[in-house]
Design an enzyme around this catalytic site. Structure first.
Site, PDB file in Angstrom:
ATOM      1  N   SER A 116       0.829  -1.207   0.000  1.00  0.00           N
ATOM      2  CA  SER A 116       0.000   0.000   0.000  1.00  0.00           C
ATOM      3  C   SER A 116       0.858   1.250   0.000  1.00  0.00           C
ATOM      4  O   SER A 116       1.963   1.260   0.573  1.00  0.00           O
ATOM      5  CB  SER A 116      -0.863  -0.013   1.260  1.00  0.00           C
ATOM      6  OG  SER A 116      -1.443   1.245   1.465  1.00  0.00           O
ATOM      7  N   TYR A 140      -1.837   0.251  10.046  1.00  0.00           N
ATOM      8  CA  TYR A 140      -2.083  -0.517   8.818  1.00  0.00           C
ATOM      9  C   TYR A 140      -0.865  -0.414   7.890  1.00  0.00           C
ATOM     10  O   TYR A 140      -0.336  -1.429   7.412  1.00  0.00           O
ATOM     11  CB  TYR A 140      -3.349   0.024   8.137  1.00  0.00           C
ATOM     12  CG  TYR A 140      -3.474  -0.361   6.697  1.00  0.00           C
ATOM     13  CD1 TYR A 140      -3.783  -1.672   6.340  1.00  0.00           C
ATOM     14  CD2 TYR A 140      -3.266   0.579   5.675  1.00  0.00           C
ATOM     15  CE1 TYR A 140      -3.892  -2.031   5.001  1.00  0.00           C
ATOM     16  CE2 TYR A 140      -3.375   0.230   4.349  1.00  0.00           C
ATOM     17  CZ  TYR A 140      -3.680  -1.079   4.016  1.00  0.00           C
ATOM     18  OH  TYR A 140      -3.774  -1.434   2.697  1.00  0.00           O
ATOM     19  N   LYS A 144       2.002  -3.329   6.479  1.00  0.00           N
ATOM     20  CA  LYS A 144       2.366  -3.577   5.075  1.00  0.00           C
ATOM     21  C   LYS A 144       3.883  -3.441   4.886  1.00  0.00           C
ATOM     22  O   LYS A 144       4.514  -4.226   4.166  1.00  0.00           O
ATOM     23  CB  LYS A 144       1.623  -2.602   4.155  1.00  0.00           C
ATOM     24  CG  LYS A 144       0.119  -2.822   4.128  1.00  0.00           C
ATOM     25  CD  LYS A 144      -0.247  -4.064   3.320  1.00  0.00           C
ATOM     26  CE  LYS A 144      -1.718  -4.398   3.361  1.00  0.00           C
ATOM     27  NZ  LYS A 144      -2.077  -5.566   2.566  1.00  0.00           N
TER      28      LYS A 144
END
Ligand code: UDP
Length: 325
Positions: A116, A140, A144
């Site tokens: 991402s 988040y 990643k």
């Protein structure tokens, strides 16, 4: 190629699976259907209802023998990850380590991973290229980035090659209307705006109109999910043919504001789409735009369906056909 697509019943995964099937690959979808849906499964693929947190179900699935694996199974709400980091630790990090261990045991040597743009954090310059510092602003994005690190180690230690695809904002639906399962409870702009246009939500909350952007609302690089799907196929070809790993941005290289998406939705749907301007969402940068020069150079890939009309009209078609579950 015989490929397992983990998370292949989800929004992006189903588009990727369709693209691989169209290219003549043999596809097995592995999904726990927590956010994915059976509606997104195709008759020309195999389906395994399994969970990446259950190592036995991964082992059993991988014993069929796959040459490659696409990993799209993750929790993806940046805001939620700041409130419930445990969920992101388990689903994203533990889940991926389970996949890597099972893949290495089964001798799967090629992985395409959904990373991402959240790995970059607050932009220090625009457009963001792959050399931009990686300082995630939310948990988040951190998960990643960590996974990209695990992939590098498993390449060194286990010889597993991988492509980490740093998506910007995925949006839109298959233009041919072959994907019919909608996302549920998504906090992303396009699904929310579609739900308002459908009359399923009262209004769109605009998270801040005082950013240093042309119209004051947040600007993002929206990439059509079918463009993303083609990039997965190209990345898989790259790592298998060149025998090299890869980290690339996938974006359209152009920015769209919340108001631009809103106006286009009103125009295409003919609906009023009521809005309410509220405060900024914590951790939201004003503007994010990708450089996708590297993907163009290495994969011969660029976005071709990511103009605002295509993003909105393909979404509106998908929502128009939907039966709300
Ligand atoms: N946004 C908004 N209202 C919403 C959802 C999103 O105004 O209900 C804005 C958000 O502030 C950002 C853009 O839309 O500027 C894209 O947000 P999204 O959550 O889709 O993706 P993000 O860029 O945060 O990953």
């Amino acid at each position: 190629m015989k490929i397992v697509v983990i998370g292949g019943a989800g929004y992006i995964g189903s588009h990727v699976a369709r693209e691989l099937l169209d290219r003549g690959h043999q596809v097995t979808v592995f999904d726990n259907l927590s956010t994915g849906t059976r509606e997104n499964l195709f008759s020309d693929e195999e389906f395994i209802h399994g969970d990446i947190l259950t190592t036995d179900s991964l082992r059993q699935a991988f014993s069929q023998g796959f040459e490659a694996l696409i990993h799209l199974a993750a929790s993806k709400a940046a805001g939620e990850s700041m409130i419930k980091p445990e969920k992101y630790s388990v689903n994203n990090i533990t889940g991926t380590l389970n996949i890597l261990n099972a893949a290495s045991e089964a001798g799967i040597g090629n992985i395409v991973f959904s990373s991402s743009a959240a790995v970059y954090g607050e932009p220090q310059y625009l457009p963001i290229d792959e050399d931009h510092p990686t300082v995630p602003e939310n948990y988040y994005g951190f998960t990643k980035l960590q996974i990209e690190g695990f992939l590098r180690w498993y390449e060194k230690l286990k010889g597993i090659r991988s492509a980490s695809l740093r998506y910007f904002n995925a949006a839109g639906y298959d233009a041919a209307g072959r994907i019919t399962g909608l996302e549920h409870n998504s906090a992303n702009l396009l699904p929310v705006i579609m739900e308002v246009a459908m009359g399923w939500r009262n209004n769109l909350q605009i998270f801040g109109d005082d950013y240093d952007t042309e119209d004051g609302t947040g600007v993002r690089d929206y990439i059509h999910v079918s463009d993303l799907a083609r990039a997965h196929a190209a990345a898989l070809e790259y790592i298998t043919e060149k025998k090299q790993s890869l980290t690339v941005n996938l974006g359209s290289e152009s920015g769209l504001s919340v108001l631009q998406i809103l106006e286009t939705t009103r125009k295409i749907s003919g609906k009023k789409v009521p809005v309410e301007v509220v405060g900024r969402r914590p951790g939201d940068p004003g503007k994010l735009v990708a450089s996708s020069a590297k993907a163009k150079e290495l994969l011969g890939w660029k976005a071709t369906e990511s103009d605002v009309d295509s993003l909105v009209s393909t979404s509106w078609n998908a929502y128009g056909k939907a039966i709300r579950l």
